[in-house]
Scaffold this motif. Structure first.
Motif, mmCIF file in Angstrom:
data_model
loop_
_atom_site.group_PDB
_atom_site.id
_atom_site.type_symbol
_atom_site.label_atom_id
_atom_site.label_comp_id
_atom_site.label_asym_id
_atom_site.label_seq_id
_atom_site.Cartn_x
_atom_site.Cartn_y
_atom_site.Cartn_z
ATOM 1 N N THR A 31 0.834 -1.205 0.000
ATOM 2 C CA THR A 31 0.000 0.000 0.000
ATOM 3 C C THR A 31 0.872 1.260 0.000
ATOM 4 O OG1 THR A 31 -0.292 -0.421 2.370
ATOM 5 C CG2 THR A 31 -2.174 -0.859 0.934
ATOM 6 N N GLY A 32 2.049 1.181 0.626
ATOM 7 C CA GLY A 32 2.970 2.335 0.599
ATOM 8 C C GLY A 32 3.345 2.679 -0.841
ATOM 9 N N ASP A 33 3.702 1.652 -1.629
ATOM 10 C CA ASP A 33 4.048 1.878 -3.041
ATOM 11 C C ASP A 33 2.835 2.399 -3.817
ATOM 12 O OD1 ASP A 33 6.587 0.995 -2.573
ATOM 13 O OD2 ASP A 33 6.355 -0.964 -3.558
ATOM 14 N N MET A 34 1.674 1.830 -3.533
ATOM 15 C CA MET A 34 0.467 2.263 -4.254
ATOM 16 C C MET A 34 0.170 3.733 -3.945
ATOM 17 S SD MET A 34 -1.580 -1.272 -3.612
ATOM 18 C CE MET A 34 -3.186 -0.981 -4.270
ATOM 19 N N PHE A 35 0.305 4.096 -2.668
ATOM 20 C CA PHE A 35 0.035 5.495 -2.305
ATOM 21 C C PHE A 35 1.106 6.435 -2.860
ATOM 22 C CE2 PHE A 35 -2.670 3.958 1.428
ATOM 23 C CZ PHE A 35 -3.859 4.280 0.786
ATOM 24 N N ARG A 36 2.368 5.982 -2.910
ATOM 25 C CA ARG A 36 3.407 6.860 -3.493
ATOM 26 C C ARG A 36 3.093 7.131 -4.964
ATOM 27 N NH1 ARG A 36 6.399 4.757 0.675
ATOM 28 N NH2 ARG A 36 6.671 2.725 -0.301
ATOM 29 N N LEU A 37 2.583 6.110 -5.654
ATOM 30 C CA LEU A 37 2.201 6.267 -7.058
ATOM 31 C C LEU A 37 1.005 7.224 -7.173
ATOM 32 C CD1 LEU A 37 3.600 4.599 -9.300
ATOM 33 C CD2 LEU A 37 1.536 3.183 -9.393
ATOM 34 N N GLU A 57 1.715 10.220 8.886
ATOM 35 C CA GLU A 57 0.401 9.767 9.369
ATOM 36 C C GLU A 57 -0.169 8.740 8.405
ATOM 37 O OE1 GLU A 57 -1.847 13.369 9.459
ATOM 38 O OE2 GLU A 57 -0.534 14.272 10.977
ATOM 39 N N LEU A 58 -1.165 8.009 8.883
ATOM 40 C CA LEU A 58 -1.804 7.033 8.011
ATOM 41 C C LEU A 58 -2.837 7.702 7.113
ATOM 42 C CD1 LEU A 58 -2.448 4.009 10.410
ATOM 43 C CD2 LEU A 58 -0.514 4.393 8.841
ATOM 44 N N VAL A 59 -2.945 7.191 5.916
ATOM 45 C CA VAL A 59 -4.040 7.573 5.028
ATOM 46 C C VAL A 59 -5.321 7.008 5.674
ATOM 47 C CG1 VAL A 59 -4.951 7.199 2.686
ATOM 48 C CG2 VAL A 59 -2.471 7.485 3.028
ATOM 49 N N LEU A 63 -10.288 5.132 2.577
ATOM 50 C CA LEU A 63 -9.578 5.236 1.297
ATOM 51 C C LEU A 63 -8.633 4.044 1.110
ATOM 52 C CD1 LEU A 63 -8.808 6.736 -1.255
ATOM 53 C CD2 LEU A 63 -7.261 8.169 0.107
ATOM 54 N N THR A 64 -7.924 3.688 2.179
ATOM 55 C CA THR A 64 -6.974 2.580 2.122
ATOM 56 C C THR A 64 -7.693 1.271 1.785
ATOM 57 O OG1 THR A 64 -5.692 3.724 3.795
ATOM 58 C CG2 THR A 64 -5.146 1.425 3.426
ATOM 59 N N ILE A 65 -8.814 1.063 2.430
ATOM 60 C CA ILE A 65 -9.575 -0.179 2.214
ATOM 61 C C ILE A 65 -10.092 -0.236 0.770
ATOM 62 C CG2 ILE A 65 -11.722 -1.366 2.885
ATOM 63 C CD1 ILE A 65 -11.058 -0.206 5.797
ATOM 64 N N GLY A 85 2.534 -3.871 4.427
ATOM 65 C CA GLY A 85 2.098 -2.540 4.908
ATOM 66 C C GLY A 85 0.594 -2.399 5.007
ATOM 67 N N PHE A 86 -0.127 -3.459 4.814
ATOM 68 C CA PHE A 86 -1.580 -3.485 4.983
ATOM 69 C C PHE A 86 -1.956 -4.836 5.546
ATOM 70 C CE2 PHE A 86 -5.877 -4.569 3.882
ATOM 71 C CZ PHE A 86 -6.581 -3.411 4.124
ATOM 72 N N PRO A 87 -2.843 -4.946 6.528
ATOM 73 C CA PRO A 87 -3.509 -3.855 7.236
ATOM 74 C C PRO A 87 -2.592 -3.196 8.263
ATOM 75 C CG PRO A 87 -4.204 -5.983 8.116
ATOM 76 C CD PRO A 87 -3.299 -6.276 6.962
ATOM 77 N N ARG A 88 -2.945 -1.978 8.613
ATOM 78 C CA ARG A 88 -2.165 -1.206 9.575
ATOM 79 C C ARG A 88 -3.010 -0.709 10.730
ATOM 80 N NH1 ARG A 88 2.255 0.723 5.826
ATOM 81 N NH2 ARG A 88 3.585 2.202 6.884
ATOM 82 N N THR A 89 -4.298 -1.030 10.708
ATOM 83 C CA THR A 89 -5.193 -0.664 11.814
ATOM 84 C C THR A 89 -6.166 -1.828 11.999
ATOM 85 O OG1 THR A 89 -6.921 0.310 10.410
ATOM 86 C CG2 THR A 89 -5.172 1.803 11.126
ATOM 87 N N THR A 139 7.007 10.249 14.507
ATOM 88 C CA THR A 139 5.547 10.142 14.332
ATOM 89 C C THR A 139 5.181 8.759 13.807
ATOM 90 O OG1 THR A 139 5.495 12.468 13.743
ATOM 91 C CG2 THR A 139 3.524 11.207 13.219
ATOM 92 N N ARG A 140 5.920 8.275 12.798
ATOM 93 C CA ARG A 140 5.559 6.984 12.201
ATOM 94 C C ARG A 140 5.670 5.859 13.228
ATOM 95 N NH1 ARG A 140 8.979 5.955 7.322
ATOM 96 N NH2 ARG A 140 7.273 4.706 6.522
ATOM 97 N N LEU A 141 6.675 5.939 14.106
ATOM 98 C CA LEU A 141 6.826 4.885 15.115
ATOM 99 C C LEU A 141 5.714 4.978 16.164
ATOM 100 C CD1 LEU A 141 10.716 4.748 15.489
ATOM 101 C CD2 LEU A 141 9.227 3.085 14.353
#
Ligand code: AMP
Length: 183
Positions: A31-37, A57-59, A63-65, A85-89, A139-141
């Motif tokens: 998902t990180g790569d998808m969001f960077r794109l 922060e998380l998207v 939207l992520t789902i 990198g998915f799922p993250r919550t 923040t990410r940690l």
């Protein structure tokens, strides 16, 4: 083979997912790569995504789902995948369970990449990605601890969790993953 790579940023999930996806001949879904794109455009959505990423922060979940649902509905992922990198919550994990139910798929393994925080920080600082500055790393940690770490219990309850010591050379971790996750 369908498996989820879970763990803090900098644990080496992306590196291992790329190696094993090639070996197992399944798509590496990051998902990180998808969001960077997706961030790489001049649209309000792209601008929002750049904002979340640059702050560490998380998207938002909805939207992520939606993005993951569209990706997992493609035919190339029918025979397997590695989710990195998915799922993250917890809501993402619940939505994934529902989605997999709809698709008639099961996730076989959730691999938890475990490593000490000081090693993580050093690795993240060494990567040189734009979202790897000291403040953003902090923040990410924190976001990881608050929102993603609860998934360790979530998947432990489902008896899907396997642990790998990620504080080791790349080839050692790959060898452990091959042994942990027989296809
Ligand atoms: P990564 O490359 O996996 O570290 O992801 C980089 C950034 O993309 C994260 O800091 C988030 O802003 C966003 N992102 C990636 N995956 C997710 C996810 N599952 N949920 C929310 N945001 C995500």
């Amino acid at each position: 083979m369908r498996c989820i790579f879970l763990g803090p940023p900098g644990a080496g999930k992306g590196t291992q997912a790329a190696i094993l996806a090639a070996e197992w001949q399944v798509p590496h879904v990051s998902t990180g790569d998808m969001f960077r794109l997706m961030a790489n455009a001049e649209t309000p959505l792209a601008q929002d995504i750049r904002g979340y990423q640059s702050r560490g922060e998380l998207v938002p979940d909805h939207l992520t789902i939606q993005v993951v649902r569209q990706r997992l509905e493609n035919t190339d992922v029918a025979k397997g995948w590695i989710l990195d990198g998915f799922p993250r919550t917890v809501p993402q994990a619940e939505a994934l369970d529902a989605l997999l139910g709809d698709l008639g798929q099961i996730c076989h393994w959730v691999v938890y990449f475990e490593l000490p925080e000081d090693v993580l920080k050093a690795r993240l600082l060494g990567r040189g990605r734009p979202d790897d500055t000291p403040d953003v790393i902090e923040t990410r940690l924190q976001v990881y601890q608050a929102q993603t770490a609860p998934l360790i219990n979530f998947y432990n309850h489902q008896q899907k969790l396997v642990k790998v010591q990620a504080d080791a050379p790349v080839e050692t971790v790959t060898a452990h993953l091959r042994a942990l996750t027989p296809s």
